[in-house]
Design a protein around this motif. Structure first.
Motif, mmCIF file in Angstrom:
data_model
loop_
_atom_site.group_PDB
_atom_site.id
_atom_site.type_symbol
_atom_site.label_atom_id
_atom_site.label_comp_id
_atom_site.label_asym_id
_atom_site.label_seq_id
_atom_site.Cartn_x
_atom_site.Cartn_y
_atom_site.Cartn_z
ATOM 1 N N ARG A 169 -1.275 -2.755 -7.618
ATOM 2 C CA ARG A 169 0.369 -2.759 -7.301
ATOM 3 C C ARG A 169 0.912 -4.047 -7.640
ATOM 4 N NH1 ARG A 169 -1.972 1.577 -7.698
ATOM 5 N NH2 ARG A 169 -1.332 3.544 -6.762
ATOM 6 N N ARG A 215 -0.849 15.185 -2.073
ATOM 7 C CA ARG A 215 -0.048 14.065 -2.149
ATOM 8 C C ARG A 215 -0.221 13.039 -1.177
ATOM 9 N NH1 ARG A 215 2.482 12.593 -5.980
ATOM 10 N NH2 ARG A 215 2.635 13.916 -7.953
ATOM 11 N N LYS A 227 -7.630 7.236 -3.534
ATOM 12 C CA LYS A 227 -6.610 7.187 -4.716
ATOM 13 C C LYS A 227 -7.299 5.786 -5.570
ATOM 14 C CE LYS A 227 -3.494 8.435 -7.339
ATOM 15 N NZ LYS A 227 -3.835 9.243 -8.558
ATOM 16 N N GLU A 236 1.131 10.498 -0.677
ATOM 17 C CA GLU A 236 2.708 9.911 0.037
ATOM 18 C C GLU A 236 3.145 11.122 1.042
ATOM 19 O OE1 GLU A 236 3.732 11.284 -4.086
ATOM 20 O OE2 GLU A 236 2.254 10.427 -3.204
ATOM 21 N N GLU A 237 2.625 12.042 1.334
ATOM 22 C CA GLU A 237 3.186 13.328 2.122
ATOM 23 C C GLU A 237 2.025 13.498 3.114
ATOM 24 O OE1 GLU A 237 3.876 16.721 -0.616
ATOM 25 O OE2 GLU A 237 5.330 15.637 -1.596
ATOM 26 N N THR A 290 0.839 6.245 -4.651
ATOM 27 C CA THR A 290 1.210 7.806 -4.768
ATOM 28 C C THR A 290 0.138 8.463 -5.647
ATOM 29 O OG1 THR A 290 2.708 7.269 -6.545
ATOM 30 C CG2 THR A 290 3.501 6.926 -4.334
ATOM 31 N N GLN A 337 -3.836 9.123 5.715
ATOM 32 C CA GLN A 337 -3.282 8.450 4.470
ATOM 33 C C GLN A 337 -3.959 7.421 4.199
ATOM 34 O OE1 GLN A 337 1.011 7.085 5.102
ATOM 35 N NE2 GLN A 337 1.452 8.499 3.625
ATOM 36 N N SER A 370 0.916 -1.454 -0.028
ATOM 37 C CA SER A 370 -0.160 -0.150 -0.106
ATOM 38 C C SER A 370 0.982 1.165 0.074
ATOM 39 C CB SER A 370 -0.958 0.215 1.174
ATOM 40 O OG SER A 370 -0.294 0.251 2.475
ATOM 41 N N ALA A 371 1.975 1.305 0.526
ATOM 42 C CA ALA A 371 2.872 2.280 0.549
ATOM 43 C C ALA A 371 3.318 2.778 -0.918
ATOM 44 C CB ALA A 371 4.309 2.004 1.471
ATOM 45 N N LEU A 372 3.211 1.827 -1.950
ATOM 46 C CA LEU A 372 3.339 2.222 -3.291
ATOM 47 C C LEU A 372 2.312 3.084 -3.960
ATOM 48 C CD1 LEU A 372 4.779 -1.354 -4.517
ATOM 49 C CD2 LEU A 372 6.084 0.753 -3.891
ATOM 50 N N TYR A 385 -5.507 6.624 0.654
ATOM 51 C CA TYR A 385 -5.026 5.404 -0.158
ATOM 52 C C TYR A 385 -6.431 4.943 -0.924
ATOM 53 C CZ TYR A 385 -0.311 5.028 1.694
ATOM 54 O OH TYR A 385 1.108 4.918 2.285
#
Length: 113
Positions: free
Chosen positions: A112, A79, A96, A81-82, A72, A89, A68-70, A93
Motif C-alpha cells: 500500500r 470481504r 489477503k 473490510e466487512e 480490501t 479481520q 493496513s485499513a487500506l 488481512y
C-alpha cells in the motif's frame, strides 16, 4: 471463538511459503509482507514461529501498519473490510496479502505504498 485464533502461526506459515513459492515468489517477500503488516522483523517472526505462538497471541503483540485499513477485497468469499471481529479481520488481512503476493501483484501495491 474461531479455531484459527488458537492455531499456531508456525503451523500455517509453511502453507503460506508453499503458496507463494509455487507462484514464483520468495519466502523473503512473504516475510517482508508479514513485517509490513505486523511490525515483526525477521528475528521477532522467527521467535514467534519457534515459540508456537497462536494467531491470537501473534496479533496481540503486533503493531499493525497504519495503512493496513487500506487492505480490501475478498478472501474465502468474505470481504475483509466487512469482518466484524478485529482479530479475524487481522488474520484476513494477512491472508489477503499472501493471496496478492501469490497472484504476482507488485510489492509496492501489496504494501500500500
Amino acid at each position: 471463538m474461531s479455531r484459527i485464533f488458537t492455531t499456531s502461526v508456525a503451523s500455517v506459515y509453511p502453507l503460506y511459503v508453499t503458496k507463494v513459492e509455487r507462484k514464483g515468489r520468495t519466502k523473503a517477500e512473504l516475510d517482508r509482507v508479514i513485517e509490513w503488516l505486523t511490525g515483526f522483523d525477521d528475528t521477532a517472526l522467527r521467535a514467534h514461529l519457534a515459540a508456537g505462538t497462536t494467531f491470537e497471541e501473534f496479533f496481540a503483540a503486533a503493531h499493525l501498519h497504519p495503512r493496513s485499513a487500506l487492505i480490501t477485497g475478498v478472501v474465502c468469499g468474505v470481504r475483509v473490510e466487512e469482518v466484524e471481529d478485529p482479530l479475524m479481520q487481522q488474520i484476513r488481512y494477512l491472508d489477503k496479502l499472501v493471496d496478492e503476493l501469490a497472484k504476482g501483484r507488485p510489492m509496492d501495491k501489496i504494501l500500500r505504498a
